[in-house]
Design a protein around this motif. Structure first.
Motif, short mmCIF file in Angstrom:
data_model
loop_
_atom_site.label_atom_id
_atom_site.label_comp_id
_atom_site.label_asym_id
_atom_site.label_seq_id
_atom_site.Cartn_x
_atom_site.Cartn_y
_atom_site.Cartn_z
N LYS A 52 29.10 -105.83 22.82
CA LYS A 52 28.15 -106.85 22.35
C LYS A 52 28.66 -108.27 22.54
O LYS A 52 27.89 -109.19 22.74
CB LYS A 52 27.79 -106.63 20.88
CG LYS A 52 27.14 -105.30 20.60
CD LYS A 52 25.73 -105.29 21.10
CE LYS A 52 25.08 -103.97 20.73
NZ LYS A 52 24.03 -103.58 21.63
N THR A 53 29.96 -108.46 22.45
CA THR A 53 30.53 -109.80 22.54
C THR A 53 31.00 -110.16 23.94
O THR A 53 31.51 -111.25 24.15
CB THR A 53 31.72 -109.93 21.57
OG1 THR A 53 32.69 -108.93 21.91
CG2 THR A 53 31.27 -109.77 20.13
N ASP A 54 30.82 -109.27 24.92
CA ASP A 54 31.30 -109.51 26.27
C ASP A 54 30.16 -110.04 27.14
O ASP A 54 29.52 -109.29 27.88
CB ASP A 54 31.88 -108.22 26.85
CG ASP A 54 32.62 -108.45 28.16
OD1 ASP A 54 32.62 -109.59 28.66
OD2 ASP A 54 33.21 -107.48 28.66
N SER A 55 29.93 -111.33 27.07
CA SER A 55 28.83 -111.92 27.84
C SER A 55 29.11 -111.90 29.34
O SER A 55 28.17 -111.88 30.14
CB SER A 55 28.55 -113.34 27.37
OG SER A 55 29.68 -114.15 27.56
N ALA A 56 30.38 -111.91 29.74
CA ALA A 56 30.71 -111.85 31.16
C ALA A 56 30.27 -110.50 31.75
O ALA A 56 29.72 -110.45 32.86
CB ALA A 56 32.20 -112.06 31.37
N CYS A 57 30.49 -109.44 31.02
CA CYS A 57 30.06 -108.11 31.46
C CYS A 57 28.54 -108.06 31.56
O CYS A 57 27.98 -107.57 32.55
CB CYS A 57 30.57 -107.05 30.48
SG CYS A 57 29.97 -105.37 30.82
N GLN A 58 27.86 -108.59 30.55
CA GLN A 58 26.41 -108.58 30.54
C GLN A 58 25.85 -109.40 31.70
O GLN A 58 24.89 -109.00 32.36
CB GLN A 58 25.90 -109.10 29.20
CG GLN A 58 26.30 -108.22 28.03
CD GLN A 58 26.08 -108.88 26.69
OE1 GLN A 58 25.60 -110.01 26.61
NE2 GLN A 58 26.44 -108.19 25.63
N SER A 59 26.45 -110.55 31.94
CA SER A 59 26.00 -111.39 33.04
C SER A 59 26.25 -110.72 34.39
O SER A 59 25.42 -110.81 35.30
CB SER A 59 26.73 -112.74 32.98
OG SER A 59 26.36 -113.55 34.06
N GLN A 60 27.37 -110.05 34.50
CA GLN A 60 27.70 -109.33 35.73
C GLN A 60 26.66 -108.25 36.03
O GLN A 60 26.30 -108.05 37.19
CB GLN A 60 29.11 -108.72 35.63
CG GLN A 60 29.54 -107.93 36.83
CD GLN A 60 29.73 -108.78 38.07
OE1 GLN A 60 29.89 -109.99 37.99
NE2 GLN A 60 29.68 -108.15 39.23
N CYS A 61 26.17 -107.59 35.00
CA CYS A 61 25.15 -106.55 35.20
C CYS A 61 23.90 -107.14 35.85
O CYS A 61 23.26 -106.50 36.69
CB CYS A 61 24.78 -105.91 33.87
SG CYS A 61 26.05 -104.83 33.19
#
Length: 201
Positions: free
Chosen positions: A105-114
């Motif tokens: 939930k706190t990993d915005s870099a991972c979410q953005s990468q998706c």
């Protein structure tokens, strides 16, 4: 120690990579039915883009499996992944959403990468409805004068209305109306309020 860190990063990236298709059982039936209905509604429009009629030879979609068919009457199959409102587009966006949901939930870099690593829809769409100005380079107007270049002409009236010079006079009239309103608008409001007070007395 570095090898374990690199292995962990690579494993995370591979787990969060968005596949081009999804498992249809991970999507509820109502959503899949909507996707199929939109796919079937889009197929005739996609065929028009392929130079065929709006009556496809095959236009089907099975909601339970998300298997669809869109074959135009000229035998061509449009690349539905380049368009929105199609099953491939919905599968792609759903896969990206599922990837985001797998991220912490706190990993915005991972979410953005998706989202950024796997864009959905056309990335470089083909423009099929283009017009060229050379076909209308010299057209006659009502007065017999010819327009010099279609790209320099402005069309503000109906199809058979003469447009030569009308743009400049229209702009002057609009500027005059705006100037009048700017100058006299406040005065008219003030006189109206004053007259209302006098009338009330």
């Amino acid at each position: 120690m570095q090898y374990l860190t690199i292995l962990a990063v690579v494993t995370t990236l591979l787990q969060n990579a968005v596949p081009q298709t999804i498992d249809p059982t991970t999507v509820d039936d109502v959503t899949k039915e909507t996707w199929c209905n939109n796919q079937k509604a889009s197929c005739p429009l996609l065929c028009l883009q392929e130079g065929a009629s709006d009556v496809p030879a095959s236009n089907d979609c099975t909601a339970s499996t998300l298997v669809y068919s869109c074959i135009c009457d000229n035998g061509l199959t449009p690349n539905a992944s380049e368009y929105s409102q199609t099953v491939p587009f919905y599968e792609c966006t759903e896969a990206a959403t599922q990837c985001v949901n797998r991220c912490p939930k706190t990993d915005s870099a991972c979410q953005s990468q998706c989202r950024t690593a796997n864009p959905c829809g056309a990335q470089n769409p083909t423009r099929v409805n283009t017009t060229t100005s050379s076909t209308m380079a010299a057209t006659a107007t009502r007065g017999g004068a010819a327009a010099t270049d279609a790209s320099d002409s402005s069309y503000t009236g109906f199809g058979d209305a003469a447009t030569t010079g009308s743009s400049e006079s229209t702009n002057n009239a609009q500027a005059l109306a705006i100037g009048f309103g700017r100058s006299w608008g406040l005065a008219v409001v003030f006189v109206g309020i004053s007259a209302g007070f006098i009338f009330m007395l």
